[in-house]
Design a protein around this motif. Sequence first.
Motif, mmCIF file in Angstrom:
data_model
loop_
_atom_site.group_PDB
_atom_site.id
_atom_site.type_symbol
_atom_site.label_atom_id
_atom_site.label_comp_id
_atom_site.label_asym_id
_atom_site.label_seq_id
_atom_site.Cartn_x
_atom_site.Cartn_y
_atom_site.Cartn_z
ATOM 1 N N PHE A 57 -8.968 7.283 10.517
ATOM 2 C CA PHE A 57 -8.156 5.833 10.477
ATOM 3 C C PHE A 57 -8.737 4.833 11.794
ATOM 4 O O PHE A 57 -8.771 4.392 11.974
ATOM 5 N N ASN A 78 -4.874 8.927 -6.664
ATOM 6 C CA ASN A 78 -5.066 9.268 -4.968
ATOM 7 C C ASN A 78 -6.657 9.629 -5.041
ATOM 8 O O ASN A 78 -6.850 11.030 -5.284
ATOM 9 N N GLN A 135 1.923 7.255 -7.727
ATOM 10 C CA GLN A 135 0.824 7.405 -7.334
ATOM 11 C C GLN A 135 0.979 9.395 -7.500
ATOM 12 O O GLN A 135 1.230 10.052 -6.872
ATOM 13 N N LYS A 193 -7.098 4.541 -6.273
ATOM 14 C CA LYS A 193 -7.325 4.390 -4.998
ATOM 15 C C LYS A 193 -8.257 4.604 -4.294
ATOM 16 O O LYS A 193 -8.161 6.062 -4.318
ATOM 17 N N LEU A 215 1.443 9.232 -2.344
ATOM 18 C CA LEU A 215 0.798 10.249 -3.279
ATOM 19 C C LEU A 215 2.443 11.507 -3.634
ATOM 20 O O LEU A 215 2.561 11.983 -2.967
ATOM 21 N N SER A 269 -8.406 -3.266 0.895
ATOM 22 C CA SER A 269 -7.623 -2.465 1.684
ATOM 23 C C SER A 269 -7.933 -2.125 2.564
ATOM 24 O O SER A 269 -9.526 -1.604 3.045
ATOM 25 N N TYR A 320 7.065 6.257 4.475
ATOM 26 C CA TYR A 320 6.810 4.966 4.063
ATOM 27 C C TYR A 320 7.811 4.150 3.063
ATOM 28 O O TYR A 320 8.397 3.683 3.088
ATOM 29 N N ASP A 378 -6.510 -2.680 7.105
ATOM 30 C CA ASP A 378 -6.741 -3.967 8.554
ATOM 31 C C ASP A 378 -6.505 -4.928 8.138
ATOM 32 O O ASP A 378 -7.020 -6.115 8.877
ATOM 33 N N SER A 437 1.081 -1.318 0.012
ATOM 34 C CA SER A 437 0.178 -0.296 -0.449
ATOM 35 C C SER A 437 1.384 1.254 0.161
ATOM 36 O O SER A 437 2.017 1.439 0.665
ATOM 37 N N PRO A 438 0.501 2.320 -0.795
ATOM 38 C CA PRO A 438 1.718 3.494 -0.970
ATOM 39 C C PRO A 438 0.834 4.200 0.605
ATOM 40 O O PRO A 438 -0.171 4.410 0.786
ATOM 41 N N MET A 439 2.677 4.568 0.928
ATOM 42 C CA MET A 439 2.256 5.270 2.318
ATOM 43 C C MET A 439 2.963 6.274 3.013
ATOM 44 O O MET A 439 4.201 5.862 2.686
ATOM 45 N N ALA A 440 2.485 7.753 2.987
ATOM 46 C CA ALA A 440 3.289 9.537 3.083
ATOM 47 C C ALA A 440 4.423 8.667 4.209
ATOM 48 O O ALA A 440 3.678 8.696 5.169
ATOM 49 N N GLY A 490 -0.769 -2.164 4.402
ATOM 50 C CA GLY A 490 -0.056 -0.774 4.816
ATOM 51 C C GLY A 490 0.721 -1.425 5.967
ATOM 52 O O GLY A 490 1.907 -1.832 6.072
ATOM 53 N N ARG A 491 0.090 -1.117 7.283
ATOM 54 C CA ARG A 491 0.493 -1.159 8.059
ATOM 55 C C ARG A 491 1.048 -2.219 8.993
ATOM 56 O O ARG A 491 2.965 -1.790 9.619
ATOM 57 N N HIS A 499 -10.085 1.346 0.519
ATOM 58 C CA HIS A 499 -9.832 0.944 1.744
ATOM 59 C C HIS A 499 -11.148 1.637 1.983
ATOM 60 O O HIS A 499 -11.594 2.585 1.636
HETATM 61 C C1 LIG Z 1 1.204 6.865 7.243
HETATM 62 C C2 LIG Z 1 0.247 6.266 6.237
HETATM 63 C C3 LIG Z 1 0.295 7.146 4.663
HETATM 64 C C4 LIG Z 1 -0.458 6.907 4.160
HETATM 65 N N1 LIG Z 1 -0.115 7.560 2.827
HETATM 66 C C5 LIG Z 1 -1.156 6.958 1.698
HETATM 67 C C6 LIG Z 1 -0.701 7.334 0.370
HETATM 68 O O1 LIG Z 1 0.148 8.489 0.300
HETATM 69 N N2 LIG Z 1 -1.551 7.065 -0.815
HETATM 70 C C7 LIG Z 1 -2.776 6.340 -0.563
HETATM 71 O O2 LIG Z 1 -3.282 6.036 -1.240
HETATM 72 N N3 LIG Z 1 -2.611 6.044 0.684
HETATM 73 C C8 LIG Z 1 -1.869 6.246 1.842
HETATM 74 N N4 LIG Z 1 -2.304 5.475 3.241
HETATM 75 C C9 LIG Z 1 -3.179 4.906 2.990
HETATM 76 C C10 LIG Z 1 -2.770 3.249 2.725
HETATM 77 O O3 LIG Z 1 -2.510 3.453 1.582
HETATM 78 C C11 LIG Z 1 -4.091 2.167 3.650
HETATM 79 O O4 LIG Z 1 -5.135 2.370 2.526
HETATM 80 C C12 LIG Z 1 -4.804 2.593 4.680
HETATM 81 O O5 LIG Z 1 -3.888 2.171 5.711
HETATM 82 C C13 LIG Z 1 -4.955 1.039 5.389
HETATM 83 O O6 LIG Z 1 -4.273 0.027 5.264
HETATM 84 P P1 LIG Z 1 -3.741 -1.039 5.897
HETATM 85 O O7 LIG Z 1 -4.458 -1.189 6.696
HETATM 86 O O8 LIG Z 1 -3.198 -2.234 5.554
HETATM 87 O O9 LIG Z 1 -2.826 0.271 6.713
HETATM 88 C C14 LIG Z 1 -2.055 6.023 4.561
HETATM 89 C C15 LIG Z 1 -1.740 5.613 5.642
HETATM 90 C C16 LIG Z 1 -0.910 5.213 6.341
HETATM 91 C C17 LIG Z 1 -0.824 4.393 8.157
#
Ligand SMILES: Cc1cc2nc3c(=O)[nH]c(=O)nc-3n(C[C@H](O)[C@H](O)[C@H](O)COP(=O)(O)O)c2cc1C
Length: 333
Positions: free
Chosen positions: A177, A97, A70, A139, A41, A200, A20, A202, A15-18, A224-225, A169
């Motif tokens: 969240f 996004n 993204q 997404k 993103l 996506s 990380y 949890d 999963s994309p995560m800003a 993601g997490r 998600h």
């Molecule tokens: C720290 C953080 C940064 C995130 N950044 C993005 C992002 O840049 N683009 C995006 O589409 N979703 C982003 N997300 C959402 C995750 O991609 C994911 O959809 C969401 O965390 C749920 O999945 P998880 O429970 O597996 O973490 C971010 C989530 C977290 C926790």
Amino acid sequence: MQYGPIATESPLVLSPMAGYTDQPFRLLCREQGAALVCTELLSSTAMWFGSERTGEMMDFTEEERPVGVQIFGADPVQMAFAARKVTERGPDYIDINLGCSVPKVVKSGACSALTKDPERLRAVFQAVVSSTHLPVSAKMRKGWDEDDVSAPWISEMCQELGLCAVTIHGRTAREGFTGTADWDIVRHVKSLVTIPVLGSGDLRTPDDVKRRMEESGCDGVMIGRAAMGDPWFFARTNHFLQTGEDPPPTPPSARLSLMRRHLRMSVEHRGEHVGVVTFRSQVAAYCRRIPGGRRLRDAVMRMDRWQDIDAMLYDYEQASIEGSEIEEGGEVE
Ligand SMILES: Cc1cc2nc3c(=O)[nH]c(=O)nc-3n(C[C@H](O)[C@H](O)[C@H](O)COP(=O)(O)O)c2cc1C
């Protein structure tokens, strides 16, 4: 899984995560079996104004492929520009996004705010798709709130306009969240469209992944997490999906060895200061699975020089190989 023209052996996507999912972390996850990885993103407006930093954030290495970039924005002209800029770099796909709900982004009308403006959203999709030969995906969240559940009609719009896949998600933008992700919405969207649908939210264990995939019928999932400080999550879950067996957890020595590599890669990628700060964002998660990890985490969080951190990780690594314990040890948080 088929993601546009990209055929993957595994349904597990990082999963994309800003903050990380930078180059080093994406590579580590790919090595452990993530089928696809993607940048965080990136602002089309920043690209439009020639931001150097955003340009750097589009960079990827060949080893990461298949890799996506993204983008986000509310202006079709800027989004078309961003799509062309990204295409010049030659990644494997572009993701749009529609899920981010932080106030600054929402105020600009982008991401989850765009889902409240169907005509503009359509224009953005058309602008991006017509500005690139790359596959384009989107997404999104379940919707803005429980009274405005938009994932179904947006997914249908994506299919109509030639996007290659959608990820849902299962939380609303208003939820942020909090609460738990709703996977019924993933199942519902899957029943409406024929393009691949990814879920996506949890997914914390290999069993969560298997169960949610079976229940929703989705084509793939984003992790993601659960991947933070645990790139092995992909290998373990792929193994579980293929064999039904949950392999033993990665031993502490291997974790420490990979932490050292992650640190080195981060420093090589961004220089000592930013590299150490970025690495530290995942240290707590790595240390959770290492005996004596709390003490290690606290020490690393106080260190700024990468050689000092590396030396400490090395000591822990040696101790865990020899079976001895550093400090009081034994605690696994
Ligand atoms: C720290 C953080 C940064 C995130 N950044 C993005 C992002 O840049 N683009 C995006 O589409 N979703 C982003 N997300 C959402 C995750 O991609 C994911 O959809 C969401 O965390 C749920 O999945 P998880 O429970 O597996 O973490 C971010 C989530 C977290 C926790």
